[in-house]
Design a protein around this motif. Sequence first.
Motif, PDB file in Angstrom:
ATOM      1  N   LYS A  53      31.297 -27.440 -32.039  1.00 42.49           N
ATOM      2  CA  LYS A  53      30.677 -28.618 -31.433  1.00 42.49           C
ATOM      3  C   LYS A  53      31.663 -29.315 -30.508  1.00 42.49           C
ATOM      4  CE  LYS A  53      27.573 -29.591 -35.325  1.00 42.49           C
ATOM      5  NZ  LYS A  53      27.119 -30.600 -36.324  1.00 42.49           N
ATOM      6  N   SER A  54      31.148 -30.099 -29.599  1.00 45.61           N
ATOM      7  CA  SER A  54      32.020 -30.854 -28.703  1.00 45.61           C
ATOM      8  C   SER A  54      32.643 -32.029 -29.458  1.00 45.61           C
ATOM      9  CB  SER A  54      31.228 -31.387 -27.504  1.00 45.61           C
ATOM     10  OG  SER A  54      30.361 -32.436 -27.911  1.00 45.61           O
ATOM     11  N   MET A  55      33.756 -32.525 -28.953  1.00 46.39           N
ATOM     12  CA  MET A  55      34.393 -33.692 -29.563  1.00 46.39           C
ATOM     13  C   MET A  55      33.475 -34.905 -29.477  1.00 46.39           C
ATOM     14  SD  MET A  55      38.377 -33.398 -28.421  1.00 46.39           S
ATOM     15  CE  MET A  55      39.351 -31.948 -28.861  1.00 46.39           C
ATOM     16  N   HIS A  56      32.696 -35.010 -28.365  1.00 43.72           N
ATOM     17  CA  HIS A  56      31.766 -36.133 -28.227  1.00 43.72           C
ATOM     18  C   HIS A  56      30.718 -36.104 -29.338  1.00 43.72           C
ATOM     19  CE1 HIS A  56      33.428 -35.627 -24.139  1.00 43.72           C
ATOM     20  NE2 HIS A  56      33.279 -36.938 -24.041  1.00 43.72           N
ATOM     21  N   ARG A  57      30.222 -34.892 -29.640  1.00 45.62           N
ATOM     22  CA  ARG A  57      29.217 -34.770 -30.692  1.00 45.62           C
ATOM     23  C   ARG A  57      29.812 -35.102 -32.063  1.00 45.62           C
ATOM     24  NH1 ARG A  57      24.451 -31.871 -31.462  1.00 45.62           N
ATOM     25  NH2 ARG A  57      23.583 -32.538 -33.477  1.00 45.62           N
ATOM     26  N   LEU A  58      31.036 -34.649 -32.273  1.00 46.96           N
ATOM     27  CA  LEU A  58      31.693 -34.928 -33.549  1.00 46.96           C
ATOM     28  C   LEU A  58      31.910 -36.429 -33.739  1.00 46.96           C
ATOM     29  CD1 LEU A  58      34.311 -32.027 -33.651  1.00 46.96           C
ATOM     30  CD2 LEU A  58      32.248 -32.243 -35.048  1.00 46.96           C
ATOM     31  N   VAL A  59      32.261 -37.106 -32.654  1.00 51.18           N
ATOM     32  CA  VAL A  59      32.454 -38.560 -32.731  1.00 51.18           C
ATOM     33  C   VAL A  59      31.127 -39.260 -33.039  1.00 51.18           C
ATOM     34  CG1 VAL A  59      33.039 -40.629 -31.411  1.00 51.18           C
ATOM     35  CG2 VAL A  59      34.492 -38.603 -31.278  1.00 51.18           C
ATOM     36  N   GLU A  60      30.060 -38.792 -32.406  1.00 54.00           N
ATOM     37  CA  GLU A  60      28.740 -39.380 -32.671  1.00 54.00           C
ATOM     38  C   GLU A  60      28.357 -39.214 -34.146  1.00 54.00           C
ATOM     39  OE1 GLU A  60      26.009 -37.511 -30.077  1.00 54.00           O
ATOM     40  OE2 GLU A  60      26.850 -38.376 -28.228  1.00 54.00           O
ATOM     41  N   GLU A  61      28.592 -38.015 -34.662  1.00 54.93           N
ATOM     42  CA  GLU A  61      28.253 -37.760 -36.059  1.00 54.93           C
ATOM     43  C   GLU A  61      29.174 -38.524 -37.014  1.00 54.93           C
ATOM     44  OE1 GLU A  61      28.438 -33.564 -36.443  1.00 54.93           O
ATOM     45  OE2 GLU A  61      26.575 -33.198 -35.339  1.00 54.93           O
TER      46      GLU A  61
END
Length: 358
Positions: A53-61
């Motif tokens: 996953k992208s870092m942006h997605r990980l931050v969102e989660e």
Amino acid sequence: MRQAHRNFLLPLFLNPRLQLLFSDHLQALIDHMVGSTHKLSDSVSFFSKSTFKSMHRLVEEAGELEDLRMLFGPYVPENCLVHFPSPRDVGKSWFCMQLCLAIASAWPAFLGEPITLHGNTLYISTELGKEVIQRRLKKLFVQPPLPISASYKPMVYASRTNLIDDLPKIATMIEKLKPVLIVIDNLRLAFAGADTNNNKEITKLMFILLAICESSKATVIITDHFRKHTSGQLSDSDLQAGSGIKSDLADADFFLRKSAQDKHYRILKRGKSRHFEEGDTAKLLRFNPETFWFELVSDAVNEAEHVGIRSLTEKSEQKDMAVALRSQGKTLDQIAVILGKGKATIHRWLKPDGADPD
């Protein structure tokens, strides 16, 4: 015929995620997924699946994550593998039993460290027999610092069996109990027969402990020993006996040591952590010989004043430490023991203009 897999729990690492298998009929389904099946023992396995996953997605989660809860302040956070190496005969087992009782009794804190996660605990001893544990618990129940309640279950499993051979039975216990803390006391006996100096073997053993930790969502504390001839050195992960891979793969470590100032004093110090900065100071504890409980003496002391200070090799540093200890009211005999020097040497260092320090 293939042996049926016993129940175990859920994932190993946060990334990759590892799911332990429940039975053979799941094996065929899992084999069609992207990932690998690994065996912890002859009858317990897990399945690993990677995450991309992208870092942006990980931050969102990450916004859905709750604040990290503590089982013993930053020393023992939730859902972590904690390495607890210490010298022999300092009271590691006493400490672990007390921590299990504190967590299961829903105490708000223990030895000055907050407990924000309470629940069932599981103390696994491969060193102490049933009778020894019974005698120790009998003493601990007489005069605890707070009431020992039945809020949760502090369970004990004493076994002389290698942990790998015992894994199916332990997996069943964990599944039923759902503990928030699992203590394995100690590493050498739990994995009897393994070469603890061999990096490859220790990596496999730590992988099993990580699997237990992450699959059960419990914190796992594994006790261990210091190598010989480390009494005069400041606490550090490198003082552990055997392979240093243990500290590399653990999420945190901390140490319990005797103080040179009093036979009942102990130094408790945090080491590495994936969640917190290392502690600059140490706790000073006292092992009460009447209640058999550890008591908090001070939240912040200089460890160098308690471990013999033989790590201070410069004479000027040793003299400065002698002056500091003297200013705290220590006698020449006490300073000599702390610094590992003769009383005559301490006398010369502290003697101002020919005056007698005492």
